[in-house]
Scaffold this motif. Structure first.
Motif, short mmCIF file in Angstrom:
data_model
loop_
_atom_site.label_atom_id
_atom_site.label_comp_id
_atom_site.label_asym_id
_atom_site.label_seq_id
_atom_site.Cartn_x
_atom_site.Cartn_y
_atom_site.Cartn_z
N ASP A 370 0.83 -1.21 0.00
CA ASP A 370 0.00 0.00 0.00
C ASP A 370 0.86 1.25 0.00
OD1 ASP A 370 -2.55 -1.10 -0.08
OD2 ASP A 370 -2.63 -1.38 2.09
N SER A 371 1.82 1.29 0.90
CA SER A 371 2.67 2.47 1.02
C SER A 371 3.47 2.72 -0.24
CB SER A 371 3.62 2.30 2.21
OG SER A 371 4.51 3.37 2.32
N GLY A 372 4.04 1.65 -0.80
CA GLY A 372 4.84 1.81 -2.01
C GLY A 372 4.01 2.24 -3.20
N ALA A 373 2.80 1.66 -3.34
CA ALA A 373 1.95 2.01 -4.48
C ALA A 373 1.49 3.47 -4.39
CB ALA A 373 0.75 1.07 -4.53
N GLU A 374 1.21 3.92 -3.17
CA GLU A 374 0.75 5.29 -3.01
C GLU A 374 1.87 6.31 -3.25
OE1 GLU A 374 -0.79 5.25 0.91
OE2 GLU A 374 -2.60 4.10 0.38
N ASP A 375 3.11 5.90 -3.00
CA ASP A 375 4.23 6.83 -3.13
C ASP A 375 4.85 6.85 -4.52
OD1 ASP A 375 3.90 7.48 -0.50
OD2 ASP A 375 5.54 6.20 0.24
N LEU A 376 4.36 6.02 -5.43
CA LEU A 376 4.93 6.03 -6.78
C LEU A 376 4.67 7.38 -7.44
CD1 LEU A 376 4.01 2.50 -8.21
CD2 LEU A 376 6.28 3.35 -7.60
N PRO A 377 5.72 8.07 -7.88
CA PRO A 377 5.52 9.39 -8.49
C PRO A 377 4.74 9.32 -9.80
CG PRO A 377 7.80 8.68 -8.73
CD PRO A 377 7.14 7.70 -7.82
N ASP A 378 4.96 8.25 -10.57
CA ASP A 378 4.28 8.11 -11.86
C ASP A 378 3.96 6.63 -12.06
OD1 ASP A 378 3.27 8.19 -14.39
OD2 ASP A 378 5.14 8.80 -15.37
N PRO A 379 2.78 6.18 -11.63
CA PRO A 379 2.44 4.75 -11.74
C PRO A 379 2.48 4.22 -13.16
CG PRO A 379 0.89 5.91 -10.31
CD PRO A 379 1.72 6.96 -10.99
N HIS A 381 4.73 4.98 -15.41
CA HIS A 381 6.10 4.93 -15.92
C HIS A 381 6.51 3.47 -16.14
CE1 HIS A 381 10.49 5.34 -16.11
NE2 HIS A 381 10.27 6.60 -16.45
N PRO A 382 7.25 3.17 -17.22
CA PRO A 382 7.63 1.78 -17.52
C PRO A 382 8.38 1.10 -16.37
CG PRO A 382 8.07 3.18 -19.42
CD PRO A 382 7.68 4.10 -18.30
N ASP A 383 9.12 1.87 -15.57
CA ASP A 383 9.90 1.29 -14.49
C ASP A 383 9.20 1.36 -13.14
OD1 ASP A 383 11.99 0.69 -16.21
OD2 ASP A 383 12.93 2.65 -15.94
N ALA A 384 7.93 1.75 -13.12
CA ALA A 384 7.23 1.94 -11.85
C ALA A 384 7.14 0.63 -11.06
CB ALA A 384 5.84 2.52 -12.09
N LEU A 385 6.75 -0.44 -11.73
CA LEU A 385 6.62 -1.71 -11.03
C LEU A 385 7.96 -2.24 -10.54
CD1 LEU A 385 3.95 -3.75 -13.03
CD2 LEU A 385 3.64 -2.33 -11.01
N THR A 386 9.00 -2.08 -11.35
CA THR A 386 10.33 -2.52 -10.95
C THR A 386 10.80 -1.74 -9.73
OG1 THR A 386 10.89 -3.11 -13.24
CG2 THR A 386 12.72 -2.78 -11.71
N SER A 387 10.53 -0.46 -9.72
CA SER A 387 10.88 0.37 -8.56
C SER A 387 10.13 -0.08 -7.31
CB SER A 387 10.57 1.84 -8.86
OG SER A 387 10.80 2.65 -7.74
N LEU A 388 8.86 -0.43 -7.47
CA LEU A 388 8.07 -0.91 -6.33
C LEU A 388 8.61 -2.25 -5.83
CD1 LEU A 388 5.76 -0.65 -4.40
CD2 LEU A 388 4.19 -1.41 -6.20
N CYS A 389 9.03 -3.12 -6.75
CA CYS A 389 9.62 -4.40 -6.34
C CYS A 389 10.87 -4.18 -5.49
CB CYS A 389 9.99 -5.23 -7.57
SG CYS A 389 8.60 -6.07 -8.36
N ARG A 390 11.74 -3.27 -5.93
CA ARG A 390 12.95 -2.99 -5.16
C ARG A 390 12.60 -2.49 -3.77
NH1 ARG A 390 15.06 -0.88 -10.19
NH2 ARG A 390 14.36 1.21 -9.58
N ARG A 391 11.60 -1.64 -3.69
CA ARG A 391 11.19 -1.11 -2.38
C ARG A 391 10.67 -2.22 -1.47
NH1 ARG A 391 7.72 4.34 -1.05
NH2 ARG A 391 7.10 3.78 1.07
N LEU A 392 9.88 -3.13 -2.01
CA LEU A 392 9.35 -4.22 -1.21
C LEU A 392 10.46 -5.15 -0.72
CD1 LEU A 392 6.15 -5.10 -3.27
CD2 LEU A 392 6.26 -3.85 -1.11
N LEU A 393 11.45 -5.41 -1.58
CA LEU A 393 12.57 -6.24 -1.17
C LEU A 393 13.40 -5.57 -0.09
CD1 LEU A 393 13.90 -7.79 -4.49
CD2 LEU A 393 12.91 -9.01 -2.56
N THR A 394 13.66 -4.29 -0.27
CA THR A 394 14.46 -3.55 0.71
C THR A 394 13.75 -3.49 2.05
OG1 THR A 394 15.40 -2.19 -1.05
CG2 THR A 394 15.59 -1.36 1.20
N GLY A 395 12.45 -3.27 2.01
CA GLY A 395 11.68 -3.19 3.25
C GLY A 395 11.59 -4.50 3.98
#
Length: 417
Positions: A370-379, A381-395
């Motif tokens: 939820d937090s990562g999806a809400e914080d995506l600057p541009d959902p 964007h082609p790299d949006a999901l990849t960026s969210l994956c990295r955030r979930l792994l880091t968290g």
């Protein structure tokens, strides 16, 4: 690391300069046997220490990792060919010329060239020379004796065991990484009605475990996604993982339904060493029918998140038994989606640890989604999901994580009509 320990043990107490070389053929082959008296040898400089200075001080002139060619007439090649240590009054002519070309006018290089005593000790492992240690003493020092040569031979014999272990580990590490890279689906791949991204982190540095995942286009506007986990780590788990992944690809090509595919995969796992008790979660998205069909085999439930959230775990019809037991009852769970929805498949390493149970971990992962999806600057964007994956792994990273962490994130977009 072993090479550095050797040169630090020798310099400056025993000699003024020391270096360790390993034969290229040994580094590149499991059984590094060559000709008994080759016209030349190729060796890689593993470590170097001159006086009280570290090898880094000489990196520009005599870089660690450099591969050198030594002709047959040099003491290095003789030591390797005969297995006998070489005692000389100074550096040989070949070495002197090479050093002068390397650092013309350099005071340190000149001091090496003027060395009053030179010792080459072959490194032997199971009767085969795999490299050598070179030691020099400057003018004014005591020349090397046969007793000195024996002392370095003893040190070299101990170092060879560690070097052989390191070489075997490095080969296994490269193999593991090659296997892992070969199994990765295309990052951030796009399919009609679905965008997919994935993330993976091993339990340890460059350790390959049993986690596996794949993305498989199917007939029509369907897309299959799967995340699985074969028990354990190491080669056995890697083999089981590869065989299960290959079986899924084969079964998907036969266009079997999700539940039937899982039944066949259960049978394959039962006949595959190391694959019993593997778990997986299979999802099949049909953009035209607006349905996502899920079938689990003892795996943690997926998370879904519609527009605006919140993320929630899917209540499966049945969790299913792990693969390979031959008694699995695999029933599909069908979700009807009318709006774009995030689907998250993951391995238990992402939600389970020694200090918390899996339910708590799933709740934390849902909140992180939820937090990562809400914080995506541009959902979009082609790299949006990849960026969210990295955030979930880091968290998910905690000190007590002992398992691989794998996730597959898909944005499911129903087709029009």
């Amino acid at each position: 690391m072993t090479g550095r320990h050797v040169v630090h043990a020798l310099t400056p107490g025993f000699c003024d300069a020391a270096s360790v070389y390993l034969l290229q053929r040994w580094l590149q082959q499991e059984q590094g046997r060559g000709s008994a008296d080759p016209p030349q040898i190729e060796a890689r400089r593993l470590a170097l220490r001159i006086g009280t200075q570290t090898s880094e001080d000489w990196e520009q002139l005599l870089p660690v990792g450099e591969v050198l060619v030594f002709p047959r007439e040099t003491p290095y090649a003789r030591a390797v060919a005969t297995g006998q240590s070489q005692l000389l009054d100074g550096v040989d002519g070949h070495t002197a010329q090479r050093l002068r070309r390397t650092g013309p006018g350099d005071a340190g290089v000149d001091a090496l060239v003027r060395s009053a005593s030179f010792l080459i000790v072959p490194l032997r492992l199971r009767g085969t020379a795999v490299g050598f240690i070179a030691c020099t003493r400057g003018a004014g020092g005591e020349p090397f004796t046969h007793g000195d040569a024996v002392a370095v031979e003893v040190l070299g014999a101990r170092a060879c065991v560690a070097l052989d272990n390191a070489r075997r580990y490095e080969r296994e590490r490269r193999t593991a990484l090659a296997i892992r890279r070969s199994l990765l689906p295309e990052a951030g791949s796009g399919h009609e009605g679905c965008r997919v991204a994935h993330g993976y982190r091993p339990a340890g540095q460059d350790v390959i475990g049993g986690d596996w995942f794949d993305v498989l286009p199917r007939r029509g506007h369907r897309l299959a996604m799967i995340v699985g986990d074969a028990m354990g780590h190491g080669p056995e788990s890697a083999v089981a993982m590869i065989q299960l992944r290959t079986a899924v690809r084969t079964l998907a090509a036969l266009d079997l339904g999700p539940a039937e595919l899982m039944h066949h995969l259960d049978a394959v796992a039962g006949d595959t060493p190391g694959a019993s008790f593997a778990t997986c979660m299979y999802a099949e998205w049909d953009a035209d029918l607006h349905t996502c069909t899920l079938v689990g085999a003892g795996h943690p439930p997926p998370l879904i998140r519609g527009p605006g959230g919140p993320a929630r775990r899917v209540a499966l019809t049945t969790a299913g038994l792990p693969l390979g037991l031959g008694a699995g009852r695999y029933e599909p769970t069908v979700l009807h989606l009318s709006e774009p929805t995030l689907l998250l498949l993951y391995s238990d390493g992402l939600v389970e640890s020694r200090t918390s149970d899996i339910d708590q971990g799933i709740t934390r992962l849902a909140r992180a989604l939820d937090s990562g999806a809400e914080d995506l600057p541009d959902p979009d964007h082609p790299d949006a999901l990849t960026s969210l994956c990295r955030r979930l792994l880091t968290g998910s990273t905690t000190e007590d994580v002992t398992d691989d962490r794998t996730l597959l994130l898909a944005e499911l977009t129903p087709g029009k009509g």
